[in-house]
Design a protein around this motif. Structure first.
Motif, PDB file in Angstrom:
ATOM      1  N   SER A  29       0.841  -1.186   0.000  1.00 38.78           N
ATOM      2  CA  SER A  29       0.000   0.000   0.000  1.00 38.78           C
ATOM      3  C   SER A  29       0.879   1.239   0.000  1.00 38.78           C
ATOM      4  CB  SER A  29      -0.897   0.012   1.234  1.00 38.78           C
ATOM      5  OG  SER A  29      -1.630   1.222   1.276  1.00 38.78           O
ATOM      6  N   LYS A  31      -0.835   4.108   0.606  1.00 44.45           N
ATOM      7  CA  LYS A  31      -1.735   4.951   1.393  1.00 44.45           C
ATOM      8  C   LYS A  31      -1.495   4.687   2.873  1.00 44.45           C
ATOM      9  CE  LYS A  31      -3.852   6.229  -2.339  1.00 44.45           C
ATOM     10  NZ  LYS A  31      -3.622   7.499  -2.926  1.00 44.45           N
ATOM     11  N   ASN A  32      -1.830   5.651   3.715  1.00 44.68           N
ATOM     12  CA  ASN A  32      -1.749   5.434   5.156  1.00 44.68           C
ATOM     13  C   ASN A  32      -2.837   4.456   5.561  1.00 44.68           C
ATOM     14  OD1 ASN A  32       0.380   7.157   5.493  1.00 44.68           O
ATOM     15  ND2 ASN A  32      -0.906   8.935   5.877  1.00 44.68           N
ATOM     16  N   SER A  33      -2.446   3.344   6.141  1.00 45.32           N
ATOM     17  CA  SER A  33      -3.377   2.303   6.547  1.00 45.32           C
ATOM     18  C   SER A  33      -3.135   1.952   8.003  1.00 45.32           C
ATOM     19  CB  SER A  33      -3.187   1.049   5.690  1.00 45.32           C
ATOM     20  OG  SER A  33      -3.370   1.341   4.338  1.00 45.32           O
ATOM     21  N   SER A  34      -4.174   1.451   8.630  1.00 43.64           N
ATOM     22  CA  SER A  34      -4.055   1.002  10.010  1.00 43.64           C
ATOM     23  C   SER A  34      -3.993  -0.517  10.020  1.00 43.64           C
ATOM     24  CB  SER A  34      -5.247   1.497  10.823  1.00 43.64           C
ATOM     25  OG  SER A  34      -5.178   0.976  12.126  1.00 43.64           O
ATOM     26  N   ILE A  35      -2.866  -1.049  10.452  1.00 42.68           N
ATOM     27  CA  ILE A  35      -2.694  -2.489  10.551  1.00 42.68           C
ATOM     28  C   ILE A  35      -2.673  -2.828  12.037  1.00 42.68           C
ATOM     29  CG2 ILE A  35      -1.162  -4.428  10.081  1.00 42.68           C
ATOM     30  CD1 ILE A  35      -0.155  -2.876   7.642  1.00 42.68           C
ATOM     31  N   PRO A  36      -3.576  -3.701  12.482  1.00 42.93           N
ATOM     32  CA  PRO A  36      -3.601  -4.017  13.913  1.00 42.93           C
ATOM     33  C   PRO A  36      -2.352  -4.800  14.328  1.00 42.93           C
ATOM     34  CG  PRO A  36      -5.131  -5.414  12.717  1.00 42.93           C
ATOM     35  CD  PRO A  36      -4.574  -4.429  11.736  1.00 42.93           C
ATOM     36  N   VAL A  84       6.258  -2.807   8.460  1.00 42.02           N
ATOM     37  CA  VAL A  84       5.581  -1.572   8.061  1.00 42.02           C
ATOM     38  C   VAL A  84       6.628  -0.503   7.823  1.00 42.02           C
ATOM     39  CG1 VAL A  84       3.426  -2.111   9.262  1.00 42.02           C
ATOM     40  CG2 VAL A  84       5.220  -0.876  10.467  1.00 42.02           C
ATOM     41  N   ASP A  85       6.207   0.598   7.205  1.00 41.74           N
ATOM     42  CA  ASP A  85       7.110   1.706   6.887  1.00 41.74           C
ATOM     43  C   ASP A  85       8.359   1.186   6.186  1.00 41.74           C
ATOM     44  OD1 ASP A  85       5.337   3.428   8.155  1.00 41.74           O
ATOM     45  OD2 ASP A  85       6.317   3.158  10.092  1.00 41.74           O
ATOM     46  N   THR A 108       1.463  -9.473  14.219  1.00 42.64           N
ATOM     47  CA  THR A 108       0.006  -9.437  14.089  1.00 42.64           C
ATOM     48  C   THR A 108      -0.621 -10.688  14.673  1.00 42.64           C
ATOM     49  OG1 THR A 108       0.091 -10.445  11.890  1.00 42.64           O
ATOM     50  CG2 THR A 108       0.140  -8.042  12.002  1.00 42.64           C
TER      51      THR A 108
END
Length: 110
Positions: A29, A31-36, A84-85, A108
């Motif tokens: 992605s 886009k800024n996404s929220s991954i738990p 991430v990042d 996760t």
């Protein structure tokens, strides 16, 4: 007549190329996404390199992006299963070609 052979040869060289499958991603992605994430680890780096001579890899080998990602994930520890990042760098140097992956490992798992 030989001038046309030279022109045709140069056109062939300049238009030649190749395509190489680089990697398979499960999630990507921009886009800024929220991954738990259950836990967030440290910033890690992984690298896959091969020896080259003026940017041409020897023995038909190329650096492997999957290996670079695997090395980065493994350096985070066995409890982490995602990053991430993440940034991916491809460098073609005089004596080596590399993929470098940098990211923050997360867990996760429940």
């Amino acid at each position: 007549m030989t001038r046309w052979y030279i022109i045709a040869g140069m056109a062939l060289i300049l238009t030649a190329g190749c395509a190489v499958r680089v990697a398979d991603f499960t999630v990507v992605s921009i886009k800024n996404s929220s991954i738990p994430a259950k836990s967030i680890g440290k910033r890690v780096t992984g690298e896959s390199c091969v020896f080259s001579w003026f940017g041409i890899s020897w023995l038909g080998k190329d650096p492997n992006l999957k290996d670079a990602i695997d090395k980065a994930m493994e350096s985070g520890g066995p409890e982490y299963d995602a990053m991430v990042d993440t940034t991916v760098y491809r460098t073609n140097g005089l004596l080596k070609n590399c993929y470098t992956v940098k990211g923050t490992v997360i867990s996760t798992k429940k």
